[in-house]
Design a protein around this motif. Sequence first.
Motif, PDB file in Angstrom:
ATOM      1  N   THR A  99       0.683  -1.065  -0.042  1.00  0.00           N
ATOM      2  CA  THR A  99      -0.053   0.001   0.077  1.00  0.00           C
ATOM      3  C   THR A  99       1.043   1.312  -0.083  1.00  0.00           C
ATOM      4  O   THR A  99       1.698   1.343   0.860  1.00  0.00           O
ATOM      5  CB  THR A  99      -0.875  -0.113   1.114  1.00  0.00           C
ATOM      6  OG1 THR A  99      -1.663  -1.122   1.263  1.00  0.00           O
ATOM      7  CG2 THR A  99      -1.754   1.148   1.190  1.00  0.00           C
ATOM      8  N   LYS A 100       0.608   2.121  -0.807  1.00  0.00           N
ATOM      9  CA  LYS A 100       1.496   3.462  -0.904  1.00  0.00           C
ATOM     10  C   LYS A 100       0.590   4.509   0.050  1.00  0.00           C
ATOM     11  O   LYS A 100      -0.606   4.493   0.014  1.00  0.00           O
ATOM     12  CB  LYS A 100       1.587   3.813  -2.200  1.00  0.00           C
ATOM     13  CG  LYS A 100       2.164   5.315  -2.529  1.00  0.00           C
ATOM     14  CD  LYS A 100       3.283   5.166  -3.697  1.00  0.00           C
ATOM     15  CE  LYS A 100       4.285   6.077  -3.360  1.00  0.00           C
ATOM     16  NZ  LYS A 100       4.089   7.443  -4.363  1.00  0.00           N
ATOM     17  N   ILE A 101       1.380   5.132   0.682  1.00  0.00           N
ATOM     18  CA  ILE A 101       0.826   6.095   1.671  1.00  0.00           C
ATOM     19  C   ILE A 101       0.669   7.335   1.271  1.00  0.00           C
ATOM     20  O   ILE A 101       1.791   8.012   0.688  1.00  0.00           O
ATOM     21  CB  ILE A 101       1.488   6.197   3.007  1.00  0.00           C
ATOM     22  CG1 ILE A 101       2.134   5.045   3.613  1.00  0.00           C
ATOM     23  CG2 ILE A 101       1.204   7.055   4.048  1.00  0.00           C
ATOM     24  CD1 ILE A 101       1.015   4.121   4.201  1.00  0.00           C
ATOM     25  N   PRO A 102      -0.460   7.965   1.006  1.00  0.00           N
ATOM     26  CA  PRO A 102      -0.824   9.131   0.471  1.00  0.00           C
ATOM     27  C   PRO A 102      -0.197  10.385   1.232  1.00  0.00           C
ATOM     28  O   PRO A 102       0.327  10.224   2.422  1.00  0.00           O
ATOM     29  CB  PRO A 102      -2.084   9.313   0.416  1.00  0.00           C
ATOM     30  CG  PRO A 102      -2.817   8.178   0.904  1.00  0.00           C
ATOM     31  CD  PRO A 102      -1.796   7.381   1.662  1.00  0.00           C
ATOM     32  N   GLN A 103       0.116  11.517   0.608  1.00  0.00           N
ATOM     33  CA  GLN A 103       0.657  12.650   1.221  1.00  0.00           C
ATOM     34  C   GLN A 103      -0.214  13.134   2.486  1.00  0.00           C
ATOM     35  O   GLN A 103      -1.492  12.992   2.596  1.00  0.00           O
ATOM     36  CB  GLN A 103       0.707  13.713   0.313  1.00  0.00           C
ATOM     37  CG  GLN A 103       1.264  15.197   0.697  1.00  0.00           C
ATOM     38  CD  GLN A 103       1.132  16.101  -0.273  1.00  0.00           C
ATOM     39  OE1 GLN A 103       0.124  16.382  -0.919  1.00  0.00           O
ATOM     40  NE2 GLN A 103       1.749  17.413  -0.220  1.00  0.00           N
ATOM     41  N   GLY A 104       0.629  13.384   3.497  1.00  0.00           N
ATOM     42  CA  GLY A 104       0.021  13.929   4.435  1.00  0.00           C
ATOM     43  C   GLY A 104      -0.382  13.005   5.540  1.00  0.00           C
ATOM     44  O   GLY A 104      -1.119  13.389   6.636  1.00  0.00           O
ATOM     45  N   ARG A 105      -0.098  11.703   5.391  1.00  0.00           N
ATOM     46  CA  ARG A 105      -0.657  10.739   6.255  1.00  0.00           C
ATOM     47  C   ARG A 105       0.533   9.527   6.667  1.00  0.00           C
ATOM     48  O   ARG A 105       1.511   9.706   6.214  1.00  0.00           O
ATOM     49  CB  ARG A 105      -1.768   9.666   5.421  1.00  0.00           C
ATOM     50  CG  ARG A 105      -2.715  10.665   4.597  1.00  0.00           C
ATOM     51  CD  ARG A 105      -4.176   9.772   4.810  1.00  0.00           C
ATOM     52  NE  ARG A 105      -4.891  10.638   3.868  1.00  0.00           N
ATOM     53  CZ  ARG A 105      -6.379  10.316   3.893  1.00  0.00           C
ATOM     54  NH1 ARG A 105      -6.844   9.189   4.563  1.00  0.00           N
ATOM     55  NH2 ARG A 105      -7.037  11.108   3.315  1.00  0.00           N
ATOM     56  N   CYS A 106       0.175   8.787   7.573  1.00  0.00           N
ATOM     57  CA  CYS A 106       1.093   7.564   7.894  1.00  0.00           C
ATOM     58  C   CYS A 106       0.184   6.408   8.086  1.00  0.00           C
ATOM     59  O   CYS A 106      -0.938   6.103   8.250  1.00  0.00           O
ATOM     60  CB  CYS A 106       1.754   8.154   9.118  1.00  0.00           C
ATOM     61  SG  CYS A 106       0.512   8.477  10.614  1.00  0.00           S
ATOM     62  N   TRP A 107       1.099   5.271   8.374  1.00  0.00           N
ATOM     63  CA  TRP A 107       0.425   4.057   8.789  1.00  0.00           C
ATOM     64  C   TRP A 107       0.976   3.718  10.306  1.00  0.00           C
ATOM     65  O   TRP A 107       2.100   3.711  10.328  1.00  0.00           O
ATOM     66  CB  TRP A 107       0.985   2.881   7.737  1.00  0.00           C
ATOM     67  CG  TRP A 107       0.372   1.516   7.817  1.00  0.00           C
ATOM     68  CD1 TRP A 107       0.929   0.686   8.420  1.00  0.00           C
ATOM     69  CD2 TRP A 107      -0.668   1.158   6.707  1.00  0.00           C
ATOM     70  NE1 TRP A 107       0.185  -0.559   8.309  1.00  0.00           N
ATOM     71  CE2 TRP A 107      -0.637  -0.130   7.264  1.00  0.00           C
ATOM     72  CE3 TRP A 107      -1.555   1.856   5.986  1.00  0.00           C
ATOM     73  CZ2 TRP A 107      -1.660  -0.833   6.866  1.00  0.00           C
ATOM     74  CZ3 TRP A 107      -2.500   1.150   5.369  1.00  0.00           C
ATOM     75  CH2 TRP A 107      -2.654  -0.161   5.778  1.00  0.00           C
ATOM     76  N   VAL A 108      -0.146   3.427  10.907  1.00  0.00           N
ATOM     77  CA  VAL A 108      -0.061   3.048  12.349  1.00  0.00           C
ATOM     78  C   VAL A 108      -0.346   1.706  12.648  1.00  0.00           C
ATOM     79  O   VAL A 108      -1.355   1.262  11.990  1.00  0.00           O
ATOM     80  CB  VAL A 108      -0.653   4.018  13.297  1.00  0.00           C
ATOM     81  CG1 VAL A 108       0.208   5.468  13.081  1.00  0.00           C
ATOM     82  CG2 VAL A 108      -2.187   4.024  13.025  1.00  0.00           C
TER      83      VAL A 108
END
Lengths: 175, 169
Positions: A99-108
């Motif tokens: 999954t590619k993380i969009p701008q301004g976001r993160c994966w937790v």
Amino acid sequence: MRGFFRQLVWWLPAGIAITDTVVSVLVVEGQSMYPTLNGDPNFSDLVLVEKVSYKWLHNYHRGDVAVLWAPDQPRQQLVKRIIALEYDTVWDSEKKEPTKIPQGRCWVEGDNPEASGDSRTMYGPVHLGLMEGRVTHIIWPPWRMGSVGRWLPAEKLIVQDDRSSGGLGGGLRGR
Amino acid sequence: MGAWERVRSVMSQVPSHVKVALHSMAIVYVVSRYGVFVSKVTGPSMYPTFVGRGDFVIAEALTPLWGQLKPGDVVICTRPVDPAESIIKRVVALEGSEVTLYPDRDSSEVRRQKVPPGHVWIQGDNLPHSLDSRVYGPVPLALVRGRVLVQIWPRLRWVENSVEEVRWH
């Protein structure tokens, strides 16, 4: 005693400002960060939350244990580990795909996947603006006292994109 | 000497102008975070409601904190693609309602999307020149910092909740 209450009113704004933007404490609920937090099932850990690096400096790090507002409940805080930042590619272990993380976001994700509602199971990539602070230390109970380290689980981050570590944004300003 | 007296004696050694400065900063923070604050509007996305060449507005923070936003409210929000910046947009739909997405760069079909729990759908009044929920999706309520009440510059006027502005979305 009147002096005490006058001092209390005088210091209340300072207290709110400091606990909102500099440092505060939090009682961790649930087992989603076991064994890093709440490692003793009979006691809830009291942790120190440092807020300057996120709320003033916007300096987010992969591997940090972060306190953030739940995307679906504006009054609920979560404690999770940041796995990936904007533009990174991460392995989504639920969907079994990168999954590619969009701008301004993160994966937790929680350190205890069986007991954690996080980017995998509930939210997908979450907004960095929901980040409240970084868990730096466990301060209670005494036998659990110590610092909480930055640590990244293996084989989750597929592509690290360093646009996010040298400041955020760019490209979309001015629209 | 009790603990309270000891705290007071330490406090008394801090120079008074430092104390006044710190307390003032704290009061400004609390008022702007939980009360009212002034914000600058830049960019064309809210034209014609705001021209966007240094308009100034006053916003209040309590309505979003209590979850009392309504469709048509103008809000100030942490920019979803960059948490260091703020944006001004209009609330189009609340959680649970559906929005219609017209054909754009990404899709040639008309799509319906439901706003998830705890989120709002925001758009600029100047649709062709606004980067908003149509691009980055629904925005968590926790990112909404204030509801705009008054424009103070270049002219003084109330900023209305305008459902007309959003009816054709």
